[in-house]
Write an enzyme that holds these catalytic residues in place. Structure first.
Site, PDB file in Angstrom:
ATOM      1  N   GLU A  30       7.125   1.230  -1.270  1.00  0.00           N
ATOM      2  CA  GLU A  30       6.917   2.350  -1.958  1.00  0.00           C
ATOM      3  C   GLU A  30       7.334   3.462  -0.750  1.00  0.00           C
ATOM      4  O   GLU A  30       6.686   3.378   0.154  1.00  0.00           O
ATOM      5  CB  GLU A  30       5.701   2.544  -2.408  1.00  0.00           C
ATOM      6  CG  GLU A  30       5.451   3.841  -3.248  1.00  0.00           C
ATOM      7  CD  GLU A  30       3.950   3.951  -3.764  1.00  0.00           C
ATOM      8  OE1 GLU A  30       3.749   5.080  -4.406  1.00  0.00           O
ATOM      9  OE2 GLU A  30       3.183   3.041  -3.885  1.00  0.00           O
TER      10      GLU A  30
ATOM     11  N   ARG B 245      -0.726 -11.880   3.651  1.00  0.00           N
ATOM     12  CA  ARG B 245      -0.316 -10.911   4.411  1.00  0.00           C
ATOM     13  C   ARG B 245      -0.756 -10.902   5.968  1.00  0.00           C
ATOM     14  O   ARG B 245      -1.473 -11.707   6.292  1.00  0.00           O
ATOM     15  CB  ARG B 245      -1.038  -9.281   3.823  1.00  0.00           C
ATOM     16  CG  ARG B 245      -2.690  -9.322   4.079  1.00  0.00           C
ATOM     17  CD  ARG B 245      -2.959  -8.127   3.381  1.00  0.00           C
ATOM     18  NE  ARG B 245      -2.353  -6.962   3.805  1.00  0.00           N
ATOM     19  CZ  ARG B 245      -2.387  -5.476   3.285  1.00  0.00           C
ATOM     20  NH1 ARG B 245      -3.143  -5.601   2.163  1.00  0.00           N
ATOM     21  NH2 ARG B 245      -1.889  -4.495   3.800  1.00  0.00           N
TER      22      ARG B 245
ATOM     23  N   LYS C 250      -2.209   1.918   5.389  1.00  0.00           N
ATOM     24  CA  LYS C 250      -1.425   2.951   5.444  1.00  0.00           C
ATOM     25  C   LYS C 250      -2.311   4.352   5.353  1.00  0.00           C
ATOM     26  O   LYS C 250      -2.325   5.040   5.782  1.00  0.00           O
ATOM     27  CB  LYS C 250      -0.481   3.095   4.090  1.00  0.00           C
ATOM     28  CG  LYS C 250       0.742   3.975   4.316  1.00  0.00           C
ATOM     29  CD  LYS C 250       1.458   4.075   2.989  1.00  0.00           C
ATOM     30  CE  LYS C 250       2.418   2.767   2.979  1.00  0.00           C
ATOM     31  NZ  LYS C 250       3.469   2.752   2.158  1.00  0.00           N
TER      32      LYS C 250
END
Length: 778
Positions: free
Chosen positions: A267, A487, A497
């Protein structure tokens, strides 16, 4: 259909224990809502609510974990074969599952099913013993010659192939007994390892390129305590991805020519971090390894958080890491198609316009209660959705929700949002739209549109797989394989983030590329190479074990191994002591030859200035010597690297006792050999060495595990600046990102803050792991 009862966890544990699960497995199962629901339904289908034989119960559990979602119409039939007819066992269960997956949308051909899947077939121990005896007699001479060096696994495989539905344990026991009877117990000669074939000479580890390592040809030398566990992962072939209709699969294979198609879908609302490097390594790497292709797709459905700066940065980071997308695409380029699909979803009765507030929606999903707007007519929903598109509602006053199952144990099935109103300019589509699709709606549909074969994502999205498949199925579209992996988590840093934004906005760090951060821009500025980061990704591999944290020291190790054969050597002194060579002429200067990379003579040499005045590190001098000290001391002789032996004759100190100057003599013939060696910096006679700013970065956080109180875990000493370090002339004319090894110190890179007046260097990594770090880890 999902089970609607509100049975509590304790009752579920009892239910699952009654079919043979041990208590820990039963409790673990209740923590997985989807698995728990599936198992309840299967137990009910089997009529085993009061318990059953353990062998049957374990098969029912396997069904709950493996049964193909596209073949639900046949599940009760298979349950009956297991629980009542008892003609399906662990031996042929997988064959049954594979058959039903292939024929999911067809009427069950019972005769074919039973024949191909070995239903009801029983292979006796006597039949196994006879097959083993026949094989042994056929290969007796070979067995007597090779004895226990004979490929025993080959015997097992051949017997299993001839008796497909035999018990593997029976086969092994009969083979072992037959071999022992023929050959007798193993002798010492049998136990000796077979002679290894002579291999051609290969390059040493030091001479092997890191590029080879990132392709899996070479593995870095990793200490056992840093080496992560790797799992062997095998994804299904595209042709094995059974669809709801054969035509869907045929059309997909025609479009892709049967090749692998993956995507890396960030994104564009921030800069990529090292966790994204792992995702890229998997998606681009898997496609490349298998002759396929990988898209770089921007999931740009959130206009208020996205901008062109992030898009450009992401494209640059992907290119920097060496990945080549087959095409750069945007979810926003499919907005027209997605809008039409939303209308079709409404027409099929699977979406409705809702006016509940965010808190009301959250409460309803938590309590599993329907929205009061859920049962509107198709015509009314189509009209209201069109009004949403035309801007007739304020933000938050109307949304389109997918009509899933509000009673489903998986919360992702409880009527997720498909479209919401946002009056924001979009970086790609401009102001064309005021309604934007959600991630849950968009991601799977664009995967299908782009004919993605393998939709690979991290484990936090596993709970969404059910919704992913449901939405594609109700629209009758091609469905990619979805596979989740753990992850990348790294010690001493944050990858969130949101947390990185907090650090930047609160000026705890100096921007998104501050070398203390985990962004790819930060690692690049710090001097890491793409090869080092890819080497880490290759080393850790892919795993489904969540919660695994990789030691930052492993990343540093990968970096050292890459830079060792790349970085030109130079010498720098951070805390200098002036050294006067009293028997060297005052006006004389010379140039000393030094190798660019000592282990690679073919990389050539460079020249460094030498004169009467040299500078050494303060830590390389002591007033009192000992056997463990490698530096200079009064009366001691050492070697200035690449130059001459010097002997300390006089020490000059200030009023506080601080050493300010050393007087030494040099031996131009270097008579003494095997002396301790130190680095140094000098210059042309009558001039001072070049000065540079050096930034020494440490971990941003004090502890390896950051914890919830992460802002109070900031390391106040994460950056130390040396404003006037002395550096030899090797670095003159360097540009941003040029990397050096400052001998005996570490690897450094030229920073973007360098000007014509002053150079700035960032420490990439020290030459060796800090002993204190090693102690704390051990």
């Amino acid at each position: 259909m999902s089970t609607k009862s509100t049975i509590n966890k304790d009752e579920l544990v009892t239910l699952f224990s009654q079919i043979g699960l041990d208590s820990s497995k039963a409790k673990e199962t209740t923590n997985n809502a989807t698995l728990s629901s599936n198992l309840q339904e299967i137990i009910k289908e089997a009529g085993a609510e009061s318990g059953c034989e353990k062998s049957v119960g374990l098969l029912l559990y396997t069904l709950a974990t493996k049964y193909p979602a596209n073949a639900m119409r046949h599940r009760a039939t298979l349950v009956d074969y297991i629980a009542n007819k008892k003609t399906v066992s662990s031996i042929n269960l997988q064959a049954c599952l594979d058959y039903l997956r292939r024929t999911a949308n067809e009427e069950l051909n019972v005769a074919e099913f039973e024949q191909l899947c070995g239903v009801g077939v029983v292979i006796t121990r006597e039949q196994v013993a006879q097959a083993v005896s026949d094989y042994i007699n056929k290969n007796k001479s070979d067995l007597l010659e090779k004895r226990y060096q004979f490929n025993i696994g080959g015997i097992l495989m051949e017997i299993k192939n001839s008796l497909k539905w035999a018990n593997a344990k029976d086969i092994k026991e009969e083979v072992d007994a037959a071999i022992l009877s023929l050959l007798g117990p193993k002798t010492d000669a049998d136990k000796a390892p077979p002679a290894k074939p002579v291999k051609p000479t290969t390059p040493t580890a030091a001479a092997t390129t890191v590029a080879a390592a990132t392709t899996g040809d070479v593995s870095p030398i990793i200490p056992a305590e840093l080496k992560p566990a790797k799992e062997e992962i095998k994804f299904p072939d595209p042709s094995d991805n059974i669809q709801n209709t054969p035509k869907l699969l045929a059309d997909h294979l025609k479009a892709t020519d049967g090749k692998i198609v993956t995507r890396f879908p960030p994104e564009p609302n921030g800069y990529l971090h090292i966790g994204h490097a792992k995702a890229m390594h998997l998606n681009f790497g898997y496609a490349k390894k298998n002759g396929g292709k990988c898209y770089l797709r921007f999931d740009d459905t959130n206009p208020e958080k996205e901008n062109q700066e992030y898009i450009d940065s992401i494209i640059d980071s992907v290119k920097w890491l060496g990945h080549e997308p087959c095409e750069i695409t945007y979810s926003s380029s499919q907005f027209d198609t997605l809008y039409e699909m939303a209308n079709e979803l409404i027409r099929r009765g699977y979406a409705y316009v809702c006016h509940q507030t965010a808190s009301e929606i959250s409460e309803g999903r938590e309590k599993m209660t329907d929205s009061p707007y859920r049962n509107r007519t198709v015509e009314e929903n189509l009209k209201l959705f069109e009004d949403m598109r035309l801007g007739k509602f304020e933000e938050g006053k109307a949304i389109l929700r997918m009509k899933g199952d509000m009673k489903h144990p998986n919360p992702c099935m409880r009527d997720l949002i498909a479209y919401r109103i946002k009056y924001h300019h979009h970086p790609m589509s401009g102001d064309k739209w005021c309604i934007y699709p959600s991630y849950d709606y968009t991601h799977c549909l664009v995967d299908s549109i782009e004919n993605i074969t393998h939709s690979l994502c991290t484990l936090e999205f596993e709970i969404r797989r059910l919704t992913y498949n449901w939405l594609i199925d109700v629209l009758g579209l091609y469905r990619p394989v979805v596979w989740e992996y753990a992850r990348l988590n790294l010690t001493h840093t944050v990858l969130s983030k949101r947390k990185i934004i907090t650090l930047v906005q609160n000026k705890i760090v100096n921007g998104w590329d501050d070398p203390r951060l985990s962004t790819l821009n930060a690692f690049r500025r710090k001097g890491y190479t793409p090869e080092a980061i890819n080497l880490l990704c290759d080393t850790i591999g892919v795993t489904r074990t969540n919660g695994t944290t990789i030691s930052y020291e492993l990343l540093e190790l990968c970096c050292r191994q890459d830079l060792d054969g790349k970085a030109t050597r130079a010498m720098a002194v951070f805390d200098p002591i002036k050294v006067v060579i009293t028997n060297y002429p005052e006006d004389k200067s010379e140039e000393i030859n030094a190798p660019n990379i000592p282990s690679k003579p073919e990389k050539g040499t460079h020249k460094i200035d030498f004169s009467r005045i040299v500078y050494i590190e303060r830590s390389d001098f002591r007033m009192e010597d000992n056997k463990d000290f490698f530096g200079l001391a009064p009366g001691k002789e050492i070697l200035l690297k690449y130059a001459y032996n010097i002997k300390c004759e006089k020490v000059i100190q200030d009023a506080d006792g601080k050493v300010t100057e050393l007087h030494v003599t040099y031996d131009k013939d270097n008579t003494s050999k095997k002396l301790k060696t130190i680095h140094w910096v000098s210059s042309v006679a009558g001039t001072e060495p070049m000065k540079a700013e050096v930034r020494l970065y440490e971990h941003l956080f004090k502890d390896s595990e950051i914890g919830d109180d992460w802002l109070n875990n900031i390391n106040p000493n994460s950056l130390r600046v040396i404003p006037n370090a002395f550096i030899d002339k090797t670095v003159l004319a360097s540009k941003e990102y040029d990397r050096y090894q400052f001998e005996r110190v570490g690897y450094f890179v030229v920073d973007k803050d360098t000007t014509s007046d002053k150079m700035v260097f960032n420490r990439t990594v020290s030459l060796k792991e800090n002993k204190e770090k090693s102690k704390s880890r051990n």
